[in-house]
Design an enzyme around this catalytic site. Structure first.
Site, PDB file in Angstrom:
ATOM      1  N   HIS A   1       0.826  -1.208   0.000  1.00 52.82           N
ATOM      2  CA  HIS A   1       0.000   0.000   0.000  1.00 52.82           C
ATOM      3  C   HIS A   1       0.854   1.250   0.000  1.00 52.82           C
ATOM      4  O   HIS A   1       2.041   1.209   0.307  1.00 52.82           O
ATOM      5  CB  HIS A   1      -0.981   0.040   1.186  1.00 52.82           C
ATOM      6  CG  HIS A   1      -0.343   0.001   2.542  1.00 52.82           C
ATOM      7  ND1 HIS A   1      -0.110  -1.169   3.227  1.00 52.82           N
ATOM      8  CD2 HIS A   1       0.112   0.995   3.347  1.00 52.82           C
ATOM      9  CE1 HIS A   1       0.455  -0.898   4.387  1.00 52.82           C
ATOM     10  NE2 HIS A   1       0.612   0.413   4.492  1.00 52.82           N
TER      11      HIS A   1
ATOM     12  N   HIS B   1       4.053   7.077   3.779  1.00 51.17           N
ATOM     13  CA  HIS B   1       4.986   5.954   3.614  1.00 51.17           C
ATOM     14  C   HIS B   1       4.512   5.019   2.503  1.00 51.17           C
ATOM     15  O   HIS B   1       3.364   5.111   2.064  1.00 51.17           O
ATOM     16  CB  HIS B   1       5.185   5.173   4.927  1.00 51.17           C
ATOM     17  CG  HIS B   1       3.974   4.468   5.458  1.00 51.17           C
ATOM     18  ND1 HIS B   1       3.129   5.004   6.404  1.00 51.17           N
ATOM     19  CD2 HIS B   1       3.460   3.237   5.186  1.00 51.17           C
ATOM     20  CE1 HIS B   1       2.171   4.149   6.686  1.00 51.17           C
ATOM     21  NE2 HIS B   1       2.333   3.054   5.953  1.00 51.17           N
TER      22      HIS B   1
ATOM     23  N   GLU C   1       7.684   0.980   5.036  1.00 48.17           N
ATOM     24  CA  GLU C   1       7.122  -0.055   5.905  1.00 48.17           C
ATOM     25  C   GLU C   1       7.354  -1.395   5.230  1.00 48.17           C
ATOM     26  O   GLU C   1       7.149  -1.522   4.010  1.00 48.17           O
ATOM     27  CB  GLU C   1       5.617   0.195   6.098  1.00 48.17           C
ATOM     28  CG  GLU C   1       4.921  -0.854   6.969  1.00 48.17           C
ATOM     29  CD  GLU C   1       3.424  -0.574   7.167  1.00 48.17           C
ATOM     30  OE1 GLU C   1       2.844   0.198   6.369  1.00 48.17           O
ATOM     31  OE2 GLU C   1       2.849  -1.140   8.093  1.00 48.17           O
TER      32      GLU C   1
HETATM   33 CO    CO Z   1       1.132   1.303   6.285  1.00 45.03          CO
END
Ligand code: CO
Length: 134
Positions: free
Chosen positions: A7, A79, A130
């Protein structure tokens, strides 16, 4: 080492308003909001055919995205999340290369109920990364 883009996360001040933009203007499949108190955020996932968008709104005092929104009051990309097969193997390889892992260096359970880690933006082209074990 990294696999698919899981994502892209966008920090926003008003997650209901941001959800409406994605639903109404962009015609996206917007999920329900939920709190992640251990990460200091309220989260909405938006399913796209090839990835997800994660909307983040600050939750509680000292939210890690509060400072980001002070600098970017309209919101912005916070992020990107890449998938890895084994998060501990990935972490140890990255640390051996000198990359900095945020927090205490141990995975936390992320928004999908899977282990996640964050890597310092200064080590990754100015982007907070991440990693999620899938
Ligand atoms: Co995230």
């Amino acid at each position: 080492m990294i696999g698919r883009l899981n994502h892209v996360a966008i920090a926003v001040k008003d997650i209901a308003a941001a959800s409406a933009v994605y639903k109404n203007a962009l015609g996206a499949n917007v999920g329900a909001a939920f709190d992640q108190p251990e990460h200091g955020v309220k989260v909405v996932f938006i399913e796209l055919p090839n990835t997800k968008i994660e909307l983040l709104e600050p939750l509680g005092a000292g939210s890690p995205i509060a400072k980001f929104l002070e600098k970017s009051p309209d919101g912005g990309i916070h992020h990107v999340c890449y998938e890895v097969d084994d998060i501990l193997v990935a972490r140890d390889q990255l640390k051996a290369q000198g990359a900095r892992v945020l927090g205490d260096g141990n995975p936390k359970i992320g928004a999908h109920g899977k282990p996640v880690l964050f890597l310092h933006p200064k080590d990754f082209c100015g982007t907070l990364v991440e990693l999620e074990q899938v």
